[in-house]
Design a protein around this motif. Structure first.
Motif, PDB file in Angstrom:
ATOM      1  N   ALA A   1       0.844  -1.197   0.000  1.00 44.00           N
ATOM      2  CA  ALA A   1       0.000   0.000   0.000  1.00 44.00           C
ATOM      3  C   ALA A   1       0.877   1.244   0.000  1.00 44.00           C
ATOM      4  CB  ALA A   1      -0.899  -0.004   1.221  1.00 44.00           C
ATOM      5  N   HIS A   2       0.532   2.198  -0.842  1.00 42.58           N
ATOM      6  CA  HIS A   2       1.308   3.433  -0.955  1.00 42.58           C
ATOM      7  C   HIS A   2       0.596   4.625  -0.308  1.00 42.58           C
ATOM      8  CE1 HIS A   2       3.810   1.036  -3.553  1.00 42.58           C
ATOM      9  NE2 HIS A   2       2.770   0.763  -4.306  1.00 42.58           N
ATOM     10  N   VAL A   3      -0.674   4.441   0.039  1.00 42.29           N
ATOM     11  CA  VAL A   3      -1.432   5.426   0.800  1.00 42.29           C
ATOM     12  C   VAL A   3      -2.316   4.650   1.771  1.00 42.29           C
ATOM     13  CG1 VAL A   3      -1.447   7.118  -1.080  1.00 42.29           C
ATOM     14  CG2 VAL A   3      -3.343   5.497  -0.870  1.00 42.29           C
ATOM     15  N   ARG A   4      -3.006   5.363   2.647  1.00 39.75           N
ATOM     16  CA  ARG A   4      -3.981   4.737   3.528  1.00 39.75           C
ATOM     17  C   ARG A   4      -5.276   5.534   3.460  1.00 39.75           C
ATOM     18  NH1 ARG A   4      -2.245   5.384   9.781  1.00 39.75           N
ATOM     19  NH2 ARG A   4      -4.216   4.247  10.019  1.00 39.75           N
ATOM     20  N   ASP A   5      -6.335   4.960   3.980  1.00 37.40           N
ATOM     21  CA  ASP A   5      -7.625   5.639   3.950  1.00 37.40           C
ATOM     22  C   ASP A   5      -7.540   7.005   4.624  1.00 37.40           C
ATOM     23  OD1 ASP A   5      -8.724   3.497   2.660  1.00 37.40           O
ATOM     24  OD2 ASP A   5     -10.126   2.949   4.255  1.00 37.40           O
ATOM     25  N   GLY A   6      -8.175   7.986   3.994  1.00 33.38           N
ATOM     26  CA  GLY A   6      -8.155   9.352   4.498  1.00 33.38           C
ATOM     27  C   GLY A   6      -7.098  10.218   3.854  1.00 33.38           C
ATOM     28  N   ASP A   7      -6.190   9.616   3.080  1.00 29.49           N
ATOM     29  CA  ASP A   7      -5.149  10.382   2.405  1.00 29.49           C
ATOM     30  C   ASP A   7      -5.708  11.046   1.148  1.00 29.49           C
ATOM     31  OD1 ASP A   7      -3.300   9.621   4.266  1.00 29.49           O
ATOM     32  OD2 ASP A   7      -2.265   8.174   2.983  1.00 29.49           O
ATOM     33  N   ALA A   8      -5.278  12.267   0.906  1.00 27.29           N
ATOM     34  CA  ALA A   8      -5.604  12.959  -0.346  1.00 27.29           C
ATOM     35  C   ALA A   8      -4.606  12.530  -1.416  1.00 27.29           C
ATOM     36  CB  ALA A   8      -5.550  14.466  -0.146  1.00 27.29           C
ATOM     37  N   VAL A   9      -5.115  12.252  -2.604  1.00 30.11           N
ATOM     38  CA  VAL A   9      -4.254  11.799  -3.692  1.00 30.11           C
ATOM     39  C   VAL A   9      -4.506  12.636  -4.940  1.00 30.11           C
ATOM     40  CG1 VAL A   9      -4.194   9.434  -2.817  1.00 30.11           C
ATOM     41  CG2 VAL A   9      -5.904  10.068  -4.535  1.00 30.11           C
ATOM     42  N   ALA A  10      -3.509  12.676  -5.799  1.00 28.91           N
ATOM     43  CA  ALA A  10      -3.633  13.319  -7.097  1.00 28.91           C
ATOM     44  C   ALA A  10      -3.902  12.255  -8.153  1.00 28.91           C
ATOM     45  CB  ALA A  10      -2.355  14.081  -7.435  1.00 28.91           C
ATOM     46  N   ALA A  11      -4.421  12.667  -9.288  1.00 34.10           N
ATOM     47  CA  ALA A  11      -4.639  11.733 -10.386  1.00 34.10           C
ATOM     48  C   ALA A  11      -3.309  11.116 -10.806  1.00 34.10           C
ATOM     49  CB  ALA A  11      -5.281  12.452 -11.568  1.00 34.10           C
ATOM     50  N   GLY A  12      -3.315   9.807 -11.037  1.00 32.92           N
ATOM     51  CA  GLY A  12      -2.114   9.102 -11.448  1.00 32.92           C
ATOM     52  C   GLY A  12      -1.354   8.438 -10.331  1.00 32.92           C
ATOM     53  N   ILE A  13      -1.740   8.694  -9.084  1.00 38.11           N
ATOM     54  CA  ILE A  13      -1.037   8.101  -7.938  1.00 38.11           C
ATOM     55  C   ILE A  13      -1.310   6.601  -7.871  1.00 38.11           C
ATOM     56  CG2 ILE A  13      -1.035   7.981  -5.411  1.00 38.11           C
ATOM     57  CD1 ILE A  13       0.577  10.281  -6.448  1.00 38.11           C
ATOM     58  N   HIS A  14      -0.256   5.831  -7.624  1.00 41.94           N
ATOM     59  CA  HIS A  14      -0.404   4.398  -7.393  1.00 41.94           C
ATOM     60  C   HIS A  14      -0.859   4.189  -5.945  1.00 41.94           C
ATOM     61  CE1 HIS A  14       2.549   3.178 -10.858  1.00 41.94           C
ATOM     62  NE2 HIS A  14       1.524   3.897 -11.262  1.00 41.94           N
ATOM     63  N   VAL A  15      -2.007   3.576  -5.796  1.00 43.88           N
ATOM     64  CA  VAL A  15      -2.596   3.380  -4.481  1.00 43.88           C
ATOM     65  C   VAL A  15      -2.144   2.055  -3.869  1.00 43.88           C
ATOM     66  CG1 VAL A  15      -4.783   3.130  -3.258  1.00 43.88           C
ATOM     67  CG2 VAL A  15      -4.580   4.807  -5.110  1.00 43.88           C
ATOM     68  N   LEU A  16      -2.269   0.992  -4.636  1.00 41.16           N
ATOM     69  CA  LEU A  16      -1.798  -0.329  -4.232  1.00 41.16           C
ATOM     70  C   LEU A  16      -1.014  -0.948  -5.381  1.00 41.16           C
ATOM     71  CD1 LEU A  16      -5.048  -1.997  -2.745  1.00 41.16           C
ATOM     72  CD2 LEU A  16      -3.216  -0.892  -1.434  1.00 41.16           C
ATOM     73  N   THR A  17      -0.031  -1.769  -5.067  1.00 41.11           N
ATOM     74  CA  THR A  17       0.590  -2.645  -6.066  1.00 41.11           C
ATOM     75  C   THR A  17       0.528  -4.057  -5.510  1.00 41.11           C
ATOM     76  OG1 THR A  17       2.781  -2.180  -5.141  1.00 41.11           O
ATOM     77  CG2 THR A  17       2.105  -0.912  -7.071  1.00 41.11           C
ATOM     78  N   MET A  18       0.370  -5.010  -6.413  1.00 41.76           N
ATOM     79  CA  MET A  18       0.221  -6.393  -5.959  1.00 41.76           C
ATOM     80  C   MET A  18       0.805  -7.358  -6.963  1.00 41.76           C
ATOM     81  SD  MET A  18      -3.885  -6.589  -6.566  1.00 41.76           S
ATOM     82  CE  MET A  18      -3.991  -4.876  -6.006  1.00 41.76           C
ATOM     83  N   SER A  19       1.188  -8.511  -6.467  1.00 42.34           N
ATOM     84  CA  SER A  19       1.676  -9.576  -7.328  1.00 42.34           C
ATOM     85  C   SER A  19       1.247 -10.906  -6.732  1.00 42.34           C
ATOM     86  CB  SER A  19       3.194  -9.521  -7.466  1.00 42.34           C
ATOM     87  OG  SER A  19       3.824  -9.631  -6.200  1.00 42.34           O
ATOM     88  N   GLY A  20       0.945 -11.863  -7.615  1.00 42.60           N
ATOM     89  CA  GLY A  20       0.509 -13.162  -7.146  1.00 42.60           C
ATOM     90  C   GLY A  20      -0.278 -13.891  -8.206  1.00 42.60           C
TER      91      GLY A  20
END
Length: 291
Positions: free
Chosen positions: A81-100
Motif C-alpha cells: 500500500a502506498h497510501v492509507r484511507d483518508g489520504d488525499a491523492v492526485a490523479a495518477g497516484i499508485h494506491v496499491l501494487t500487488m503480485s501473485g
C-alpha cells in the motif's frame, strides 16, 4: 498485509464489518461456479503484477476492503500500500501494487474497485463540504440515507473525508421527528415521554420547522439537540440567537455545497446532508496489469 493497518486513524469500523461486507460481495460476484472466464483462459500457475491507480484527485477510502477481497481469494497475493484511507491523492497516484496468482487478481478486481470507488467518492465529496466550512465551528455529518447493507462502510467513508457521523440507526439515539410529534400530541408530551423512558447516557434530539416550535422546545428544557428543518439562512440566525447555547443546533434540509458556507456562518453547531452518501459520484479508480 493486515487490512486494518490501512484504516483511517479515527476509524469507527470493525474488522468484522470488513470481513462480512467482503464475503457478501465476493459471494455475489463469484456465484456458484467462480470466475469462469479466468478459469477458462488463464493457466492456474500464471502470475500477475497489478497496480491500483487513482484516475482523479480526491480522498481515498475503502483500501482495507480491497486488500481483504484479494487476500480472501489467495493468501499468496502480496500487496503493498502506498497510501492509507483518508489520504488525499492526485490523479495518477499508485494506491496499491500487488503480485501473485493471476486468477485471484482478476477475480477480485471488480469487488475491490467497487468498494474503493464507492467509498472514495463519499470521502471526496465530504472533504469538499468540509473545505467550504474552514474557519467555522460547524461540523458536517451524514444521515441514515445510505445504501442498504453498507451503512457502516459509508459512514466510515464520511469520517475519512473529515466529516462526522449522525446516529447509525434507530437504536443508538432518540430523534423525534414531525410525525412523532403529531402522533404523540405535541412537543411537550413527546419530550416528557422520551425523557421518562431513556437512560442517562442517551441524548434526545427533536426536529422543528418553525421558530415557534423551537421556543416550545426551549421552554421544556428537555431536549439536548434541536434539528432545524429546512430553515433559510435568516431563520437559522434567529434560531441561534434564541437558543443562546442552551441546546446544540443542527441544520438539515437543503444543505448543499453551494449553501454550506452560509449555513456555517449562522453559528449552528452541525449540518447534516444526506447527499454525502446518497449522491456521491463514484471515484475513478482502476486496476492495471503491469506486464
Amino acid at each position: 498485509m493486515n487490512p486494518t493497518t490501512l484504516l483511517h486513524p479515527d476509524a469507527f469500523l470493525s474488522h468484522l464489518a470488513i470481513e462480512q461486507a467482503v464475503h457478501r460481495a465476493l459471494d455475489e460476484d463469484l456465484g456458484r461456479a467462480g470466475d469462469v472466464t479466468s478459469i477458462a483462459t488463464i493457466p492456474e500457475t500464471t502470475q500477475a503484477h497489478a497496480i491500483m491507480v487513482a484516475r482523479q484527485s480526491g480522498v481515498i477510502a475503502g483500501l482495507p476492503l480491497a486488500v481483504e477481497a484479494f487476500r480472501r481469494l489467495s493468501p499468496d497475493i502480496h500487496i503493498a500500500a502506498h497510501v492509507r484511507d483518508g489520504d488525499a491523492v492526485a490523479a495518477g497516484i499508485h494506491v496499491l501494487t500487488m503480485s501473485g496468482p493471476a486468477r485471484a487478481v482478476l477475480s477480485g478486481e471488480r469487488t475491490a474497485l467497487n468498494f474503493v470507488g464507492r467509498l472514495s467518492g463519499i470521502a471526496t465529496l465530504t472533504s469538499d463540504y468540509v473545505r467550504h466550512t474552514a474557519g467555522s465551528k460547524l461540523r458536517i455529518c451524514c444521515t441514515r440515507k445510505t445504501t442498504p447493507g453498507l451503512r457502516a462502510l459509508e459512514k466510515y467513508a464520511v469520517r475519512c473525508g473529515g466529516g462526522f457521523n449522525h446516529r447509525f440507526g434507530l437504536d443508538d439515539a432518540i430523534l423525534i421527528k414531525d410525525n412523532h410529534i403529531a402522533v404523540a400530541g405535541g412537543i411537550r408530551p413527546v419530550l416528557e415521554r422520551a425523557r421518562a423512558k431513556i437512560g442517562h447516557l442517551v441524548k434526545i434530539e427533536i426536529e422543528v420547522d418553525t421558530l415557534d416550535q423551537l421556543q416550545d422546545v426551549l421552554d421544556t428544557g428537555m431536549a439536548d439537540v434541536v434539528l432545524l428543518d429546512n430553515m433559510d439562512i435568516a431563520t437559522l440566525k434567529r434560531a441561534v440567537s434564541m437558543a443562546q447555547g442552551r441546546v446544540v443546533l443542527e441544520a438539515s434540509g437543503g444543505v448543499t455545497r453551494d449553501s454550506i458556507r452560509a449555513i456555517a456562518e449562522t453559528g449552528v453547531d452541525y449540518a447534516s446532508a444526506g447527499a454525502l452518501t446518497h449522491s456521491a459520484p463514484n471515484f475513478d479508480i482502476a486496476l492495471d496489469i503491469d506486464a
